[in-house]
Design a protein around this motif. Structure first.
Motif, PDB file in Angstrom:
ATOM      1  N   LYS A  40       2.206   3.068   4.194  1.00 16.94           N
ATOM      2  CA  LYS A  40       1.729   2.223   3.106  1.00 16.94           C
ATOM      3  C   LYS A  40       2.093   2.826   1.773  1.00 16.94           C
ATOM      4  O   LYS A  40       2.252   4.038   1.647  1.00 16.94           O
ATOM      5  CB  LYS A  40       0.213   2.060   3.185  1.00 16.94           C
ATOM      6  N   VAL A  41       2.224   1.970   0.759  1.00 19.59           N
ATOM      7  CA  VAL A  41       2.479   2.434  -0.606  1.00 19.59           C
ATOM      8  C   VAL A  41       1.155   2.921  -1.177  1.00 19.59           C
ATOM      9  O   VAL A  41       0.200   2.139  -1.326  1.00 19.59           O
ATOM     10  CB  VAL A  41       3.066   1.322  -1.478  1.00 19.59           C
ATOM     11  N   VAL A  42       1.125   4.239  -1.496  1.00 14.35           N
ATOM     12  CA  VAL A  42      -0.118   4.825  -2.008  1.00 14.35           C
ATOM     13  C   VAL A  42       0.004   5.181  -3.479  1.00 14.35           C
ATOM     14  O   VAL A  42      -0.986   5.614  -4.105  1.00 14.35           O
ATOM     15  CB  VAL A  42      -0.509   6.066  -1.179  1.00 14.35           C
ATOM     16  N   GLY A  43       1.179   5.086  -4.051  1.00 20.96           N
ATOM     17  CA  GLY A  43       1.369   5.410  -5.451  1.00 20.96           C
ATOM     18  C   GLY A  43       2.810   5.206  -5.862  1.00 20.96           C
ATOM     19  O   GLY A  43       3.657   4.766  -5.075  1.00 20.96           O
ATOM     20  N   TRP A  44       3.039   5.488  -7.114  1.00 23.08           N
ATOM     21  CA  TRP A  44       4.385   5.312  -7.675  1.00 23.08           C
ATOM     22  C   TRP A  44       4.758   6.542  -8.485  1.00 23.08           C
ATOM     23  O   TRP A  44       3.940   7.084  -9.214  1.00 23.08           O
ATOM     24  CB  TRP A  44       4.450   4.081  -8.575  1.00 23.08           C
TER      25      TRP A  44
ATOM     26  N   ARG B 185      -1.516   3.210  -6.903  1.00 21.62           N
ATOM     27  CA  ARG B 185      -0.924   1.989  -6.375  1.00 21.62           C
ATOM     28  C   ARG B 185      -1.052   0.823  -7.345  1.00 21.62           C
ATOM     29  O   ARG B 185      -0.285  -0.143  -7.272  1.00 21.62           O
ATOM     30  CB  ARG B 185      -1.576   1.646  -5.043  1.00 21.62           C
ATOM     31  N   ASN B 186      -2.002   0.940  -8.290  1.00 23.37           N
ATOM     32  CA  ASN B 186      -2.156  -0.104  -9.311  1.00 23.37           C
ATOM     33  C   ASN B 186      -1.381   0.202 -10.582  1.00 23.37           C
ATOM     34  O   ASN B 186      -1.572  -0.458 -11.602  1.00 23.37           O
ATOM     35  CB  ASN B 186      -3.644  -0.274  -9.634  1.00 23.37           C
TER      36      ASN B 186
ATOM     37  N   VAL C  89       5.703   5.833  -3.437  1.00 22.75           N
ATOM     38  CA  VAL C  89       5.236   6.971  -2.643  1.00 22.75           C
ATOM     39  C   VAL C  89       4.527   6.395  -1.438  1.00 22.75           C
ATOM     40  O   VAL C  89       3.531   5.653  -1.583  1.00 22.75           O
ATOM     41  CB  VAL C  89       4.301   7.873  -3.447  1.00 22.75           C
ATOM     42  N   ARG C  90       4.980   6.710  -0.247  1.00 20.04           N
ATOM     43  CA  ARG C  90       4.421   6.137   0.959  1.00 20.04           C
ATOM     44  C   ARG C  90       3.722   7.201   1.796  1.00 20.04           C
ATOM     45  O   ARG C  90       4.215   8.339   1.906  1.00 20.04           O
ATOM     46  CB  ARG C  90       5.520   5.466   1.796  1.00 20.04           C
ATOM     47  N   ALA C  91       2.605   6.828   2.389  1.00 19.44           N
ATOM     48  CA  ALA C  91       1.862   7.694   3.316  1.00 19.44           C
ATOM     49  C   ALA C  91       1.271   6.807   4.391  1.00 19.44           C
ATOM     50  O   ALA C  91       0.608   5.804   4.078  1.00 19.44           O
ATOM     51  CB  ALA C  91       0.763   8.467   2.597  1.00 19.44           C
ATOM     52  N   GLY C  92       1.520   7.148   5.627  1.00 20.10           N
ATOM     53  CA  GLY C  92       1.014   6.325   6.727  1.00 20.10           C
ATOM     54  C   GLY C  92       1.620   4.950   6.730  1.00 20.10           C
ATOM     55  O   GLY C  92       0.973   3.992   7.178  1.00 20.10           O
TER      56      GLY C  92
ATOM     57  N   GLU D  39      -1.299  12.841   2.112  1.00 18.36           N
ATOM     58  CA  GLU D  39      -1.765  12.865   3.493  1.00 18.36           C
ATOM     59  C   GLU D  39      -2.745  14.011   3.739  1.00 18.36           C
ATOM     60  O   GLU D  39      -3.707  13.880   4.507  1.00 18.36           O
ATOM     61  CB  GLU D  39      -0.564  12.985   4.446  1.00 18.36           C
ATOM     62  N   LEU D  40      -2.528  15.170   3.060  1.00 20.89           N
ATOM     63  CA  LEU D  40      -3.433  16.314   3.237  1.00 20.89           C
ATOM     64  C   LEU D  40      -4.769  16.076   2.551  1.00 20.89           C
ATOM     65  O   LEU D  40      -5.839  16.413   3.106  1.00 20.89           O
ATOM     66  CB  LEU D  40      -2.790  17.581   2.675  1.00 20.89           C
TER      67      LEU D  40
END
Length: 472
Positions: free
Chosen positions: A147-151, A121-122, A142-145, A60-61
């Motif tokens: 949404k899933v942004v990574g794993w 995310r891919n 890993v969620r931000a906002g 997020e930062l």
């Protein structure tokens, strides 16, 4: 090698104790390791949740994963859970990462999988330390906002592998072994003391049994409890008292037999020697006297023989249904002349009018039973006098009472009246010609068919004999 009973008990108790101790140690060790693994898993879950929160905040930062892809220190800071601190101050984080957190380790000369790997995310690796496939990793989103942004990939470890964890488990195993060793020693000591305590009554019984084998019938063992051993000790003491009583009876029996045989033998010897020395003439009177003593000896021997056969169960008896009242009536008729000659009255019911009752017995033995009782009355009853017969019947038994007019028997002698060779007045009994075995034979006959016989003082002061038979 033959083991004593004490050794067998000791080994049995020790084996059971060892099985319990070893079982408890194995169970305790298993659950200790299992619970510790659960604890490690929970710690791991907390750490993963913390990593997910930090990674979400970093994304997020920065708006993307570029800082983590380009900076090893930043990745190490996140793994150490110390964001925002200079890399020089992250010695603990770097050590944590190199101990299996995010830096690859070697196992047996080959590279091991990193403990934690970040994927986009891919599911492409983003960690700057390695480029690995997502296969074999447990992926946490890993969620931000929203949404899933990574794993975050977490490589599962089957068992705790951190040095402190391994050291803790090793220390626990050493502690369990020490406790097990102490428990085994305590089990041996307690088992030895317990077996010694439990078998102490047995040792006393063994000593007592050996004493009885040595004919020390006065031996008794101490009864120290109310359990099976206590009851066994009580039974042993009762057996010893019975043996002691029978030993006294045996000695008295031998003394009485010697005394009973000595008197007629002494008379025979004296009279024969007097005839041989010419002091006494060999005439009819002398021969009748000798014949009387021989008959007395024969009667004693015959009664002893009958008594021994009845008590040993070797007496030839024909047990069959028989009416004891009919046998008693026949016996009274046979004795009536002798009673009349002595001036003694027979008071008996009319047995012909009585309903027949049946018991299982030998008619000849019943006749001998009643004859002995009537003979006893003729010898020791005072004339004029009487004997009264009474009968009681019910569905289960037949009771016959025979009571004379006296003289009675002292109260303290009633219990021994049916003992072998027992006489209330020895001198008077011998003068009457009795062997001292008639009533003893009566008791043996009655008991051989399951009945009972007893004596008591009559209502008129005489002797009352009660005979009871089980009724068919």
């Amino acid at each position: 090698m033959k083991l004593t009973f004490r050794s067998k008990v000791f080994l049995t108790l020790l084996f059971n104790s060892l099985v319990v101790v070893i079982g408890m140690l194995l169970i305790a060790g298993f659950y200790a390791a299992r619970n510790f693994e659960r604890y490690v898993v929970k710690v791991e879950e907390r750490k993963v949740n913390g990593l997910l929160e930090l990674l979400s905040r970093e994304y997020e930062l920065a708006g993307d994963w570029a800082p983590l892809r380009e900076s090893v220190g930043q990745w190490l800071l996140i793994l150490g859970m110390r964001p925002g601190r200079p890399h020089e101050e992250t010695g603990g984080a770097e050590e944590s990462a190199r101990n299996g957190a995010g830096v690859s380790e070697t196992e047996g000369g080959r590279r091991a999988r990193p403990r934690y790997v970040l994927f986009d995310r891919n599911r492409h690796a983003l960690s700057p330390t390695d480029s690995v496939s997502a296969d074999g990793y447990d992926l946490k989103a890993v969620r931000a906002g929203g949404k899933v942004v990574g794993w975050l990939g977490v490589h599962e470890r089957p068992r705790p592998s951190q040095p402190l964890d391994v050291e803790f488990l090793r220390h626990q195993a050493s502690t369990f072994r020490a406790v097990g060793g102490v428990a085994v020693v305590v089990a041996i000591v307690v088992t030895w003391a317990l077996s010694r305590h439990l078998l102490a009554p047995v040792q006393e019984l063994v000593k007592g049994t050996r004493a009885l084998m040595s004919r020390r019938f006065e031996t008794r063992v101490e009864v120290g409890s109310d359990d099976e051993f206590g009851r066994l000790a009580s039974d042993f003491n009762e057996m010893a008292r019975t043996l002691e009583r029978y030993e006294r009876m045996r000695r008295q029996w031998l003394a009485d037999i010697a005394h009973e045989l000595r008197t007629p033998l002494a008379v025979l010897r004296g009279e024969i020697e007097a005839m041989l020395d010419g002091v006494r003439d060999v005439n009819r009177e002398a021969l009748e006297s000798l014949h009387g003593e021989v008959l007395h000896l024969s009667r004693i021997v015959h009664d002893l023989h009958d008594l021994s056969l009845i008590e040993s169960g070797r007496f030839q008896a024909e047990l069959k249904p028989v009416d004891p009242l009919g046998v008693l009536d026949e016996t009274l008729k046979a004795f009536r002349t002798r009673f009349d000659q002595r001036g003694m009255e027979i008071r008996a019911p009319d047995f012909a009018r009585e309903a027949p009752v049946h018991v299982r017995a030998d008619p000849d033995r019943l006749r001998q039973l009643f004859s002995n009782i009537l003979e006893n009355t003729l010898r020791y009853g005072e004339a004029p006098g009487w004997i009264e017969i009474g009968v009681e019947t019910d569905p289960g038994r037949v009771v016959i009472h025979l009571e004379d007019s006296g003289p009675g028997v002292p109260e303290e002698c009633l219990d021994r009246l049916f003992d072998r060779l027992y006489r209330v007045d020895r001198a008077r009994s011998r003068a009457q010609g009795g062997s001292g075995l008639g009533l003893a034979i009566c008791r043996s006959i009655v008991e051989s068919v399951g009945g009972r016989i007893g004596a008591a003082r009559g209502t008129s002061g005489g002797l009352r004999i009660t005979v009871e038979f089980p009724r068919l």
